[in-house]
Each structure stands twice: as C-alpha cells, then as structure tokens.
Design a protein around this motif. Structure first.
Motif, PDB file in Angstrom:
ATOM      1  N   ILE A 129     -54.412  21.112  -9.005  1.00 19.15           N
ATOM      2  CA  ILE A 129     -55.428  20.495  -8.193  1.00 19.15           C
ATOM      3  C   ILE A 129     -56.980  20.995  -8.676  1.00 19.15           C
ATOM      4  O   ILE A 129     -57.842  20.241  -8.842  1.00 19.15           O
ATOM      5  CB  ILE A 129     -55.268  20.791  -6.733  1.00 19.15           C
ATOM      6  N   ALA A 130     -57.003  22.451  -8.786  1.00 18.80           N
ATOM      7  CA  ALA A 130     -58.369  22.903  -9.089  1.00 18.80           C
ATOM      8  C   ALA A 130     -58.652  22.372 -10.418  1.00 18.80           C
ATOM      9  O   ALA A 130     -59.880  22.193 -10.653  1.00 18.80           O
ATOM     10  CB  ALA A 130     -58.100  24.374  -9.229  1.00 18.80           C
ATOM     11  N   LEU A 132     -58.092  19.705 -11.981  1.00 21.56           N
ATOM     12  CA  LEU A 132     -58.361  18.191 -11.718  1.00 21.56           C
ATOM     13  C   LEU A 132     -59.829  18.167 -11.199  1.00 21.56           C
ATOM     14  O   LEU A 132     -60.738  17.478 -11.500  1.00 21.56           O
ATOM     15  CB  LEU A 132     -57.449  17.728 -10.668  1.00 21.56           C
ATOM     16  N   GLY A 133     -59.931  19.018 -10.330  1.00 17.46           N
ATOM     17  CA  GLY A 133     -61.409  19.081  -9.626  1.00 17.46           C
ATOM     18  C   GLY A 133     -62.418  19.556 -10.562  1.00 17.46           C
ATOM     19  O   GLY A 133     -63.513  19.043 -10.820  1.00 17.46           O
ATOM     20  N   PHE A 134     -62.101  20.647 -11.583  1.00 14.34           N
ATOM     21  CA  PHE A 134     -62.877  21.010 -12.592  1.00 14.34           C
ATOM     22  C   PHE A 134     -63.235  19.804 -13.442  1.00 14.34           C
ATOM     23  O   PHE A 134     -64.421  19.325 -13.776  1.00 14.34           O
ATOM     24  CB  PHE A 134     -62.309  22.019 -13.327  1.00 14.34           C
ATOM     25  N   GLU A 136     -63.248  16.795 -12.843  1.00 13.70           N
ATOM     26  CA  GLU A 136     -64.155  15.499 -12.274  1.00 13.70           C
ATOM     27  C   GLU A 136     -65.572  16.183 -12.226  1.00 13.70           C
ATOM     28  O   GLU A 136     -66.546  15.424 -12.241  1.00 13.70           O
ATOM     29  CB  GLU A 136     -63.528  15.351 -10.929  1.00 13.70           C
ATOM     30  N   ILE A 137     -65.824  17.443 -11.848  1.00 13.24           N
ATOM     31  CA  ILE A 137     -67.138  17.941 -11.750  1.00 13.24           C
ATOM     32  C   ILE A 137     -67.827  17.839 -12.934  1.00 13.24           C
ATOM     33  O   ILE A 137     -69.047  17.302 -13.054  1.00 13.24           O
ATOM     34  CB  ILE A 137     -67.102  19.445 -11.267  1.00 13.24           C
ATOM     35  N   SER A 254     -60.236  11.474 -14.396  1.00 11.65           N
ATOM     36  CA  SER A 254     -58.778  12.067 -14.311  1.00 11.65           C
ATOM     37  C   SER A 254     -57.654  11.124 -14.847  1.00 11.65           C
ATOM     38  O   SER A 254     -56.764  11.879 -15.245  1.00 11.65           O
ATOM     39  CB  SER A 254     -58.591  12.601 -12.988  1.00 11.65           C
TER      40      SER A 254
END
Ligand SMILES: Nc1ncnc2c1ncn2[C@@H]1O[C@H](COP(=O)(O)OP(=O)(O)OP(=O)(O)O)[C@@H](O)[C@H]1O
Ligand SMILES: [Mg+2]
Lengths: 345, 254, 313
Positions: A129-130, A132-134, A136-137, A254
């Motif tokens: 998840i982290a 994935l978040g990176f 997207e950021i 993503s």
C-alpha cells in the motif's frame, strides 16, 4: 569479462537484426505490439527482482517509470531543440540519447533508494500500500509541475537516434533500442539471480529472520533490489516517452503498476522467464481478443474476456504459468507425455 | 581459557511477563555448554537476545570481548555467533547446497558489479562458497542431497542442514536450539557424535538447548538450568543430576 | 464578492470535508471488515459501490423518475420510494458481494496471499469493463432524490444533501458497531477475524460468517454509492476507482480491522482533502490521502487505532 563483452556485442547485433527483419517484413501494427511487449518485459523483469527475489511487494513501479519518462523526455527535448517549442519531430543524437537514458535510470534509481529505505520498516500488504501511495504521489506531483507541462505533459519528444544503415527503415530504430535494454535487463537479472547476491535475496524472501541471523544484510539488499527495478523502470519510461513522442502523468497511474504485478504473478513470481511470458501474455491478450470483439459487435468485450481469463487463471493455477521454475528445455521435455525426463528407478 | 561469551543480569520482559530474569552465562572458548529447563523456561528467548533478534530489557551481552546487546542479527552474525532455530527456518525454495552457501555469503569480498559483469572474482567467490558448503554438507552427511530443494528434505535432515548452514558462517560460537527434537534414538546418537565433532574438529564452541537429558548429560561439560526465566542451577552434569531444585523443577513441571 | 473571513472559509471546507469523509468511512468499513477476516484487499469493493448507484438508477428508471428524452425535468422522487430504492440497491449489492466471494475468493482461501489479491484485481477489472459494456461508457444523470436546499449557518453554507450523507453514515456506523459488538453473528465475525482456525473449532460457521461480512460491507458500499450519486448527480462505470483507493487508504490510516479506525481515517482524509483543495490547489488534494498514508505507515505501521502484533521466534 571478455565473455560479457562478446555477449553484449552479440546482443547488439541480434537487436539490429531483429529491427531490420521487422521493418522489412512485418506490418507496422504488429511491430507496435513487439515494442510494447519489449517495454513490458523491461518493467516486469526489473520488478521481479523486487517482488520475486526479495519477496517485497511493490505496487509503485509506474512511479519510477514516470520519473524516468519525464526526466528523459525533458533532457532529450532540451538537448535536441534547446527549448520547449512547437515544430516537427527531430532525431535525438546518439550520445545525448544514451546520456538521457542513463539520466532517467539514475533519477529513478535515486528515487528507488528514497522509497526503498523507509519501506524497510514495512512488511507485506503495508509495504504494498505504501508503494502504491508513493506511485500516486509521484504522478500527482508531476501533474502539478507546470514546467513539465502539467496534466498534458510533454510533447514533441525526439525520435530515437538512427544507426548506420537504418536510414531507410520505416518505423525507425525503436525495436533496436527497446530490445537492447530488454537484453540488458534480462541478462543482468539472470546474472544477479545466479550469484551470491541473488541467493541472499531469495533467502530474504524465504525467511528474512533466518537470513539475517546468517549475516545476510537484508536491509541493504532490499534497497539494492529496489534500485535495480527502479533503474530499469526509469529507462523503460524514457524509452516509452521517446517511442510515443509524448508523455502525460496519467500514463503512469496505479493501473499500470498493477498491470506489471499481474504479469509477474501470471508468469510465476520469482522466475525471469515467467516475467517475460507474463509480459507477453498481458500485452497481447487484449489485442488477440479484438477480433472476437469485432465479430460479436460488442465494444469493450475483449477487456471483459481478459479480466475473466485472469480470474479463471488465478483460480485454477494460482502459482502462475511456470511457478517459480525457469522455463528450460528440461522442463519442456517433462511436459511431453510419455517422456517424463530425469528419474531412473 | 579465554571467555567467549558473557552475559550479566540479562533480562527481558514481555508486558508483565519476565521471560528471562537476570541470566548470567559465562562460556569459555571450546566449551560444550548445555542450557536446559522445562517448557517455557526462557531458553529460546535467551538465544534471541544473544543473536540480536530481541532487544534485552536489561543487562549486557559481551561476545568475544565486545559489547553486543542491541546490535542487529546481521552484525552479531558478522562477529561470529550463529544459531539454529527450534522451529526450523530453512530457505525452502533454495537447494540444499544453496542453503549452506547462503551461510558463506557474509564473508564474500566481492561487490554486485563483480557478479553482474562476471569477473574472475565472481567465479572465485562462487567456487569458494560451493566448496565450503559442500564440505559442510559432507560433514553433516547431506552430500547426496545437495541438489534437492530444501523443502524436499525429511525432518531429521532439515535440522542437520540448519547446522550446516550455521557452520558455513564460520562461527566462533554455535547456538543449537533443540537440534534433536523429533529425532529417533539412532538419529540422536549420530547427532550427539556430530555435535562433539563440531567442537573437537571444527573448533567451534557450542551452546546447546536440548530437552533430551541423555544427550545433554552425555556430551555437555557444563550445564545451566533455567526455570521461569531464572537460573536455578549451574554445574557439571553430575552436579546437575543430583541438584534437588533441578529434580523438583523437572518433576514438578510434569 | 463579499468578504469572507478565513475562519468561515476554513469552517466551510471542514463541513464539506465531513460529508466527503463520511462516504469514505462507509466504504472503508467494507475494506476493513474483509481485511480483518481474510487479510485480503478486496479491490472489487470499489466496483460494488459503483454497482450500488447503478442499481438505484435502474430502479428509478423503471419507476419512471428519469428525465425523458425531451429533457423535461422529472419530478423529485418521494421519500418512501428513495427508501425503497436504497434498500433494493443494498440487497442487490449484498448479493453481488457474496457472489464475488463465493466464486472468486473462496476457491483460493488456502492458496496463499497473492493469488486472491490478483483475483480481486481481476474481479475489479471485470466489473469495470463489464459495467462499460452493460451500462455504457457515457455518464448517466442520477434522478433527483432530494430537492437541494442550502442552509446558512453564520456564513457557512450547508447543503441538505451533506446533512443526509453525514446522518445516514453516522446511523449506519453506529448500527454496525452495535451489530459487531453485541450480537451473535457479530461475535462470530470478531472470532473469525481474531483467529479463523480456532473459530472453526469453536463451532463458528466460518463460510457463513465470511459471506455475511461481504454482504454487510457491500450493502454499506451501496448506500455510499447512492449518497454520492445523489450529491453529484452523474454516475459512470469507473466512478469507484478513485474513491475506492482513497477509502482503502482511509482504512489503513485508521488501523485496518478497526471499525472506529475506518470512521476516523475516512473523516481525517475527507476533511484534509477538502481543506487542502480549498486553501491550496485542487491537484494537491489528490495527494493528501497518500501523504497521510505514508506518514502513518512509517510512524505506526498498524494504523492510528490498529493493534500491532509481534512475531514470536
Ligand atoms: N515475542 C514474545 N512475546 C511475548 N511472549 C513471549 C515472546 N517470546 C517468548 N515469550 C514467552 O516467554 C516465555 C519463554 O519462552 P521460550 O520460548 O524462551 O521458552 P523455552 O524455554 O524455549 O521453551 P521450549 O522448551 O518450549 O522451547 C514463554 O512464556 C513465552 O510465551
Ligand atoms: Mg524454545
């Protein structure tokens, strides 16, 4: 070392030959598939080092690709035209092109350190998840950069440089350049896997605590894996940008990261040949289903069938096409009925 | 004799539970040292603190003259302490030989580029690791199985492979956590002989956790008994066997 | 333009954010419940939410509440019909959720973690693409479930839809908390999420409990789908993608497995997105969720209200 140089030369020649063959005998549409497959292989084989060898779970691969694409495209535009301006496409110079690719790889690789190091604190789904978040950021920050064209991104990215004798090839040299890096990433991934570092990475995947107690520096190797994957994702991004002549941040959502994961899992996580097979299948399948879609007259049917096949495949063969094995002649022979190889009683 | 490992007032608490309470261990070079105690006494937890898996709440660990408590497992391994696990932790998808080779990874002097470019140093390193791993497999009687994936090994062999892997790290101290668990009498006798050879021929000091009293009393020269995290006795096998508190602990514990 | 004080402005963003966060929370609960029991990120949850709004849309269409082809404005749907449509969408989504679990996830229950994850992605894609084929790719205008009225509270404007969203979410979350903590099936759910094997040994019907978990999560997603569609009246087959990702992030930030955590995470995200978007740049609001995510994961990997577990060696 001399063997390495000979191999490299053979690779260059093979890629040149492939490009010549395709531009001479094959229709442009199909050559496009070949190029897309090549890019997918670079992404998948690189990510396989992270997810397949060290057993981390990154779904942020598109982020590295995005950084590589924008760094490479911007540098290449500046080298070739000196400014961002409208006009006809030009060819990138050989030296500046290689320099831009290296730059993309290094930028993405540096980001790999930045992501890989804090990711060490996380395990399993949380790591997934982290990342994935990176990813997207990264994409959102690129969207907010007006100097990089904002949401519409960069256009008029130069064509990949010509080589001696390629001036008349329609379709240019993209096959050569893309497959040169396919060759590099596959070669390096195989060599990595079959070395003390590769074994140590697999040990981390199999049992991290035991690996650490045996003195395997798991933190460092996990970051190394991230950097390896990120470096080649960056290069794939730059190649993609030069191939399409334009990039937008939304090319790297993503969804694309997840697509690469699907390639790995379909092929069999941890196997280089599996990653290649997965890249081919995931790229081609929707295209192969096109005729079905046209025959039935239902728009979007090919993607529905593709999704269904993915589910069915996972339900009936969760270990992927090859499992963790590599595709080899021995394995092929074992698949032929009546000749189950190897074991004598 | 030189001191190899010394712990002072080693303590760890999990919430309210004091799993190990002021444990003093003193192991000399060349010892074959037994650590025994009923289930849940805290033996494995001592190993975990020694090897950097758990951070002690209190106390110190000196190994080979250096303070090591709180260091991570990788650094502890580098200093020359290696171990096996009570619940076997092999690298299942690697072959038996590769499992043992992984133990030798930490002493490799090459860097990633050597391997990617396949320099001479790379090949030399591969040979070194393979030879070393193969010798240790021979030592543990596993050489016929070298090519098998570790997950295909029967139980007793898995425990031996863990020992071979630990030895491949070139340890000064080898910590064995119930290496005979699940073995039959014949296998246990072989194992006892092997442990003694590890100490005598390979010159590796051994710290042994084992529930099988016959095995421990047969090969250890010094024994320490834990119960509920506290040391209740220390001494030679003869002294331990006649210690009323030990008898009480084992009979009382069922 | 009238002068608006900064406080009023911020308050405005906060109240908007609370409404947005409530829908995140409703969705986050679905992720959290399933993850708690199966350790599976149910990617298809976002598409169940999309289905929820389409189910409501079709019922309204059949009942004749859609604008006709001449574009004449259709009448507002009366409240009892709204209740009926919502109940219908909840039931249909509950069924869909249970079916997805039965067909796609249950066969893989013992196949490790990765295969079900990829299958979940597959189901999500299937519903997105399938939705495009069945419902069409063009956005559909949602019927008027409530005439919009905007209240003014000392300069802060509060549309009635926002009030409906917050109140409905609050009631449902409280109901769910009661259900999970005070009823027998709720106890079975907690038992399964604590330790599935032991729960089975203690006589809990694990399969039924997992089905129930999916049914509840999906029904709540349906409500979220209707609430959002009511507020911003166009629906598309891809409407679940973004809110799904954010709701999942909300669940992780709050502490996955925890219902109050999902609520907290949802509200936190909704409010901060709204404030960042208002005071800074809308683009950056998209990144807020992920920045939160990474900060929380690095500081407390199990989430704000989550419990951490330590591996025994
Ligand atoms: N990570 C942990 N968290 C909480 N309690 C723990 C943890 N590790 C060990 N314990 C507790 O510490 C106590 C000692 O455990 P330990 O495993 O060291 O016992 P042992 O002597 O090795 O027993 P056995 O002979 O059964 O292996 C036990 O009560 C155990 O439950
Ligand atoms: Mg133990």
């Amino acid at each position: 070392m001399p063997r390495t140089l000979a191999l490299l030369l053979a690779g260059v020649v093979a890629c040149y030959g492939l490009n010549w063959f395709l531009s001479e005998f094959i229709e442009v549409v199909y050559v496009d598939y070949v190029n897309l497959i090549g890019l997918a292989i670079i992404l998948a084989v690189g990510l396989n080092v992270v997810n397949g060898l060290t057993g981390q779970f990154s779904i942020g691969h598109a982020g590295f690709m995005a950084v590589g694409a924008f760094v490479g495209a911007m540098a290449s535009i500046l080298f070739t035209y000196g400014e961002i301006a409208a006009g006809p496409l030009a060819f990138a110079g050989l030296g500046s092109f290689l320099f831009c690719l290296l730059l993309s790889g290094l930028a993405a690789g540096a980001l790999g350190v930045l992501v890989g190091a804090p990711a060490l604190r996380l395990r399993g789904d949380y790591l997934a998840i982290a990342t994935l978040g990176f990813g997207e950021i990264t994409r959102i920050l690129l969207t907010a950069q007006d100097s990089l064209g904002g949401p519409t991104g960069l256009k008029r990215i130069p064509k990949m440089p010509l080589l001696p004798g390629t001036e008349t090839w329609d379709g240019g040299t993209s096959v050569f350049w893309i497959y040169l890096f396919v060759f590099l990433v596959v070669g390096l991934a195989v060599r990595l896997q079959r070395s003390t570092f590769g074994r140590a990475m697999i040990a981390i995947r199999e049992n991290e605590l035991a690996a650490e107690t045996m003195g395997v520096p798991s933190a460092r190797l996990k970051v190394v894996a991230f950097v390896f994957g990120a470096f080649f994702a960056g290069i794939a991004g730059a190649l993609y940008a030069h191939y399409q002549h334009s990039v937008r941040p939304d090319d790297f959502t993503s969804v694309r990261s997840i697509e690469v994961i699907v390639m790995l899992v379909l092929g069999g996580l941890g196997s280089v040949t599996g990653a290649i097979a997965g890249a081919v299948v995931v790229t081609l399948l929707p295209q192969l289903l096109r005729p079905l879609e046209e025959a039935m007259g239902i728009d979007g049917l090919s993607m529905v069938v593709y999704a269904l096949l993915l589910i069915v495949m996972m339900v009936f063969r969760p270990q992927g096409i090859f499992g963790q094995r590599e595709l080899s002649l021995k394995l092929l022979r074992g698949l032929i009925p009546g000749r189950r190889g190897g074991k004598t009683p | 004799m030189t001191k190899l490992l010394e712990t002072k007032l080693l303590t760890i608490r999990f919430g309210g539970l004091c799993a190990v309470d002021c444990c003093d261990l003193c192991i000399d070079q060349g010892d074959l040292y037994g650590l025994i105690g009923p289930n849940g006494a805290g033996k494995t937890t001592v190993f975990n603190m020694l090897t950097g898996v758990y951070l002690p709440s209190d106390g110190t660990v000196h190994f080979d003259g250096k303070l090591v408590n709180g260091r991570n497992p990788v650094k502890v391994a580098r200093l020359g302490m290696s171990r096996t696990f009570q619940n076997i932790r092999l690298f299942d998808e690697l072959s038996v030989l590769e499992n043992a080779m992984t133990g030798a990874h930490q002493h490799s002097r090459i860097n990633l580029l050597d391997s990617l470019l396949r320099t001479k140093r790379h090949y030399r390193e591969e040979d070194r690791q393979r030879d070393k791993a193969y010798r240790l497999l021979e030592f543990m009687g596993l050489e016929d199985r070298a090519g098998l994936p570790a997950k295909a090994l029967p139980y007793g062999h898995r425990r031996r492979l863990e020992i071979a892997r630990a030895l491949a790290t070139d340890p000064k101290l080898l910590c064995l956590d119930e290496p005979a668990a699940g073995m039959n009498t014949g296998e246990k006798a072989e194992l006892a002989a092997l442990i003694r050879r590890i100490r005598d021929e390979l010159k590796v000091t051994v710290l042994l956790i084992e529930h099988d009293m016959k095995l421990v009393m047969g090969i250890c020269e010094k024994i320490q008994v834990l119960e509920y995290g506290k040391t209740i006795a220390k001494g030679t096998p003869v002294e331990i066997q006649s210690d009323p508190r030990v008898i009480e602990a084992y009979l009382g514990g069922g | 333009m009238a002068e608006v004080s900064l406080t009023t402005e911020v308050l405005q963003y906060v109240t908007n954010g609370v409404a947005k966060g409530s829908t995140y929370a409703l969705m986050a609960v679905g992720y959290t419940l399933v993850y708690g029991v199966l350790q599976l990120i149910n990617f298809a949850h976002a598409e169940v939410y999309m289905l929820g709004s389409y189910f409501a849309w079709y019922q309204a269409k059949w009942a004749g509440y859609l604008p006709d082809s001449k574009g004449a404005r259709a009448e507002t749907v009366p409240l009892y019909m709204v209740a009926l449509f919502v109940a219908g969408a909840m039931a249909a989504c509950a069924l869909a959720g249970m079916l997805i679990e039965r067909l796609a996830y249950r066969p893989l229950r013992n196949a490790g973690r990765l295969a079900p994850l990829i299958t979940a992605i597959g189901v999500s894609l299937l519903l997105q693409y399938g939705g495009q084929v069945v419902f069409g790719t063009e956005p559909k205008l949602f019927p008027t479930f409530a005439e919009t009225v905007v209240y003014d509270a000392g300069g802060v404007k509060i549309p009635n839809t926002n009030i409906y969203i917050v109140v409905t979410s609050l009631v449902l979350m409280l109901g769910l908390t009661f259900f999970v903590n005070k009823t027998r099936p709720g106890a079975a759910m907690r038992a399964c999420s604590h330790d599935m094997r032991t729960a089975r040994l203690m006589g809990v019907n694990v399969n039924a409990t997992i089905s129930l978990t999916f049914a509840i999560g999906s029904a709540l997603a349906a409500v979220a789908g209707v609430l959002v569609a009511m507020d911003q009246p166009a629906i598309t087959p891809l409407m679940g993608v973004r809110i799904g990702l954010k709701a999942f992030v909300a669940a992780v930030v709050g502490g996955i497995g925890s219902i109050p955590g999902a609520a907290l995470g949802g509200l936190l995200l909704g409010v901060s997105e709204s404030v960042v978007s208002g005071l800074w740049k809308p683009v950056y609001s998209e990144a807020v969720a992920f920045v939160f995510l990474i900060v929380v994961l690095l500081v407390k990997p199990s989430g704000i209200l989550g419990k951490s577990v330590r591996e025994k060696v």
